[in-house]
Design a protein around this motif. Sequence first.
Motif, PDB file in Angstrom:
ATOM      1  N   LYS A   4      -0.777 -19.683 -20.734  1.00 62.56           N
ATOM      2  CA  LYS A   4      -1.860 -20.233 -21.551  1.00 62.56           C
ATOM      3  C   LYS A   4      -2.724 -19.102 -22.096  1.00 62.56           C
ATOM      4  O   LYS A   4      -2.893 -18.064 -21.461  1.00 62.56           O
ATOM      5  CB  LYS A   4      -2.718 -21.179 -20.708  1.00 62.56           C
ATOM      6  CG  LYS A   4      -3.895 -21.802 -21.446  1.00 62.56           C
ATOM      7  CD  LYS A   4      -4.771 -22.633 -20.514  1.00 62.56           C
ATOM      8  CE  LYS A   4      -4.101 -23.923 -20.120  1.00 62.56           C
ATOM      9  NZ  LYS A   4      -5.037 -24.829 -19.399  1.00 62.56           N
ATOM     10  N   CYS A  57      -5.708 -19.676 -28.799  1.00 57.82           N
ATOM     11  CA  CYS A  57      -4.809 -19.818 -29.948  1.00 57.82           C
ATOM     12  C   CYS A  57      -5.092 -18.733 -30.984  1.00 57.82           C
ATOM     13  O   CYS A  57      -6.240 -18.545 -31.392  1.00 57.82           O
ATOM     14  CB  CYS A  57      -4.975 -21.197 -30.581  1.00 57.82           C
ATOM     15  SG  CYS A  57      -3.889 -21.458 -32.011  1.00 57.82           S
ATOM     16  N   SER A  91      -6.147 -23.485 -25.353  1.00 57.86           N
ATOM     17  CA  SER A  91      -5.326 -24.690 -25.493  1.00 57.86           C
ATOM     18  C   SER A  91      -3.946 -24.347 -26.041  1.00 57.86           C
ATOM     19  O   SER A  91      -3.188 -25.230 -26.415  1.00 57.86           O
ATOM     20  CB  SER A  91      -6.018 -25.697 -26.422  1.00 57.86           C
ATOM     21  OG  SER A  91      -6.210 -25.145 -27.714  1.00 57.86           O
ATOM     22  N   PHE A  92      -3.644 -23.048 -26.077  1.00 57.70           N
ATOM     23  CA  PHE A  92      -2.383 -22.559 -26.629  1.00 57.70           C
ATOM     24  C   PHE A  92      -1.419 -22.309 -25.472  1.00 57.70           C
ATOM     25  O   PHE A  92      -1.710 -21.531 -24.566  1.00 57.70           O
ATOM     26  CB  PHE A  92      -2.649 -21.261 -27.400  1.00 57.70           C
ATOM     27  CG  PHE A  92      -1.438 -20.664 -28.058  1.00 57.70           C
ATOM     28  CD1 PHE A  92      -1.042 -21.084 -29.316  1.00 57.70           C
ATOM     29  CD2 PHE A  92      -0.709 -19.668 -27.429  1.00 57.70           C
ATOM     30  CE1 PHE A  92       0.058 -20.516 -29.937  1.00 57.70           C
ATOM     31  CE2 PHE A  92       0.392 -19.100 -28.035  1.00 57.70           C
ATOM     32  CZ  PHE A  92       0.776 -19.526 -29.295  1.00 57.70           C
ATOM     33  N   CYS A 113       0.056 -25.428 -29.593  1.00 54.80           N
ATOM     34  CA  CYS A 113      -1.392 -25.467 -29.418  1.00 54.80           C
ATOM     35  C   CYS A 113      -1.852 -26.916 -29.432  1.00 54.80           C
ATOM     36  O   CYS A 113      -1.627 -27.629 -30.415  1.00 54.80           O
ATOM     37  CB  CYS A 113      -2.101 -24.676 -30.517  1.00 54.80           C
ATOM     38  SG  CYS A 113      -3.908 -24.766 -30.379  1.00 54.80           S
ATOM     39  N   CYS A 132      -4.974 -27.196 -32.457  1.00 57.12           N
ATOM     40  CA  CYS A 132      -4.724 -27.321 -33.899  1.00 57.12           C
ATOM     41  C   CYS A 132      -3.355 -27.895 -34.212  1.00 57.12           C
ATOM     42  O   CYS A 132      -3.062 -28.201 -35.371  1.00 57.12           O
ATOM     43  CB  CYS A 132      -4.886 -25.963 -34.592  1.00 57.12           C
ATOM     44  SG  CYS A 132      -3.659 -24.721 -34.123  1.00 57.12           S
ATOM     45  N   ARG A 155      -8.041 -11.812 -28.596  1.00 57.74           N
ATOM     46  CA  ARG A 155      -6.812 -12.419 -28.084  1.00 57.74           C
ATOM     47  C   ARG A 155      -6.288 -11.688 -26.852  1.00 57.74           C
ATOM     48  O   ARG A 155      -5.483 -12.230 -26.100  1.00 57.74           O
ATOM     49  CB  ARG A 155      -5.723 -12.397 -29.161  1.00 57.74           C
ATOM     50  CG  ARG A 155      -6.092 -13.121 -30.436  1.00 57.74           C
ATOM     51  CD  ARG A 155      -4.976 -12.947 -31.446  1.00 57.74           C
ATOM     52  NE  ARG A 155      -5.376 -13.350 -32.782  1.00 57.74           N
ATOM     53  CZ  ARG A 155      -4.648 -13.145 -33.860  1.00 57.74           C
ATOM     54  NH1 ARG A 155      -3.478 -12.546 -33.756  1.00 57.74           N
ATOM     55  NH2 ARG A 155      -5.072 -13.533 -35.045  1.00 57.74           N
TER      56      ARG A 155
END
Length: 608
Positions: free
Chosen positions: A37, A40, A49-50, A61, A64, A297
Motif C-alpha cells: 500500500k 496514489c 488507498s493505492f 487505487c 481515484c 511518494r
Amino acid sequence: MAGGFSPQLLEEIRARVDIVDLVGQFVNLKRAGENWKGLCPFHAEKTPSFMVHPKKGIFHCFGCGVGGDAFGFLMRQDRLQFPEAVRVLAERAGVALPTERRTEGDGQREALFKTMAQASEFYQDALWNRPEGEGARRYLDSRGIAPEMARRFVLGYAPEGWDHLLGFMKGRGVTEEQLVQVGLVLPRQTGSGFYDRFRGRLLFPIKDGQGRVVAFGGRAMGTEDPKYLNSPETPLYVKGQTLYAFDLAKPQIREKNRALVVEGYVDCLMAHQHGFTETVAALGTAFTASQLGLLRRYCDEVITFFDADAAGKKATQRVEELLEPGTQGLAWAVNRTGTFGDGSALRLKVALLPSGHDPDSFLRKEGAQAFTQRIGEARSLLAYAVETAIGEENTTAPRGKATAFARVALILAKVTDSQEATELARDAALKLGVDPTQLWIEAQRLQGALRKPAPATAPAPAGVNLPSAERDLVSLLVQNPDVRAALLPVLVEEDLAHPALRAILAALKTVTAESPEALMPHLPGDTERGLLAALLVEERAWPDTTPLIAEYLKRFEMRRRARQIRQVSQAIAQAQASGDPALPQLQAQLSDLQRQAEELRELAARPN
C-alpha cells in the motif's frame, strides 16, 4: 491496445516483471498483508488507498479508480505509448522483442531519448578521452569531485566550437529537426543552418526517473556568462517536474525515509560523494510543488539547506513556493471526533549552514560528520518562516503587531499538516500576545478567500454507477474459471449495457489468456483497465457456483429468445408491407419462438 504484440509475449513480460519493484521506484510502498500500500501517484491524497497486488501483477487505487498491470502503470507514470512501455519492460525483464515489429510514428519519443543518449556519450568521450577535455578534468579536480563520482553522474564536456556535436550527430543519422526538438542545437542568427547550444562547458546530464537523459545543465569553467546554461523545456523535459539525481537517489530516499534537497549540481555531487546519497537538486532556486509531490511518494521528510544570513528570506520564499491554496476547507481543522483529519503530511525542514557556505563548500571544509550534525539540528521550515514573519516586524507597535499577525495567519492558511499547524498557531500567538483562537479564525477566513475552485468534474472511481447485476456477472466471470467455461460460449455483448463491462466481456471471449489479469493490454482504455483491476481485487467469497451457472444459463436463453422474437416480428412487419410470400413461414416461426419462450418462463418460475 495490444499493439501488434502477441498475447504470449506480453504475458511472458508481465510474468517476469516484479510489479512491486516497478511501482516501488515511484511510490513509497509498505506491506499490507499479502499486498502493498502507498499514496496514489495519480491523484492527491493523504491516506494511502493505492494497492499493489503482486500475485495478480496489478495495481488499483480505491480513491481515484485507476488500475492496471505493469504496462498500464508505466504508461501513466512516464506518459509512454503502449509500444514504448512494452519495450522498456521487455528490456527490464530480459525478454527479446521481434525486431520486425515497428510501426511508423510509435518510436518518435524513443528516437528523442536515443538522441539524448548519443549526445551524452559524445560529451563523456570529450571529457575523458580527448585532449580538449583536459581543462574540464582539471576543473573537476579543483572542485574536489572524484573521477568515479563524475563517471557515476555521467558528466561530460562540450568542446569549444560551433558544430562539434552537430557534425557527430549527423554522422549517426540524427536529423537537425530532432536536435532542435531536444534543445541541443539552435538556428543561426544570420544565414541558414544550426549551431551547438553547449560550447566550452562542463555538462551535467539530467535524467528522468527511469535513468534516461532528458536534458543537460552546462557550467562555465571561467568567467563566462551565464554561469549556468540549461536545456530548454522539450517533449522529454519539464523543468519544474524533474529533480537532478532523482534516479540515483530514489533507493536511499525510500530506505532513509527522507530526501535532502540542494540547489546546485555540484552541491548534489558533493553530497553523494560524502555518503549522503539521498540528495537531489531542484534544478534552480525555485523548488516547485510538483517536485515536492514527487518526493512525497517516497519519503515523509524533506530537508533543504540555507545560508544562515539568507535563511529567513529564503524560508519565507520557499513557503510561498510550496504551500498553495487547496480546494478543500481548512485542512488542519479538528474534526468532530477530536482527532486530526490528516495523518501523513510531509515534514519540511531547513538545515542552516554557516554564512557564505553552500553544501559543496561546507562538506569540503567541515566534512560529513559536521553535515550530519546540521541535518540533525534541522528545524521546521514553517516554524522558521513564521518566526521570521514575526521577527521582521516591530510587534511592540500596534501597526507592526497587526502586520505580523496578518503574515502569520496567511502562512497558517496554507498549512496542511494538522499537528504542525496547531503547534505553529499556539507558539505564534504566544509571541504575538494574542489568543490562538484569533489566529485560527483569521487563517480560516484567509483560506476561504484563497481557496481554488474545485474541478467541475472529479474523476469517479472505476465501478461507480455500474448496473449491479451486470457488475456481479462480470466479477464472477473474471474470478471463477468454471463460470467462464460455462457462460462465455452463450454470452453476447448485447447481454451487457455498460460499455466498459462490454469491453471486458469482449476481451474474455476473444483473447486467449491464462488469467484475467493478462487481459489488461487488450482493453481499449484506462477506464476499462481500472474497472478490471477493481473487479480482480474484490476477492469476493462466492457461494456454490453450480446453481448460479444454471440460473444465468436460463436467463441468457430467455434473452436470446426475446431477441429472436423481436427480429422475427420486425421481419413480419417488413414482409406485410412488401407482400413477401415468406410471410406465413415467418408467422409460424414467431409462434414457435413464443411457445418456447413461454416454456422457459414456466421452467424459470419453478422452485429449484
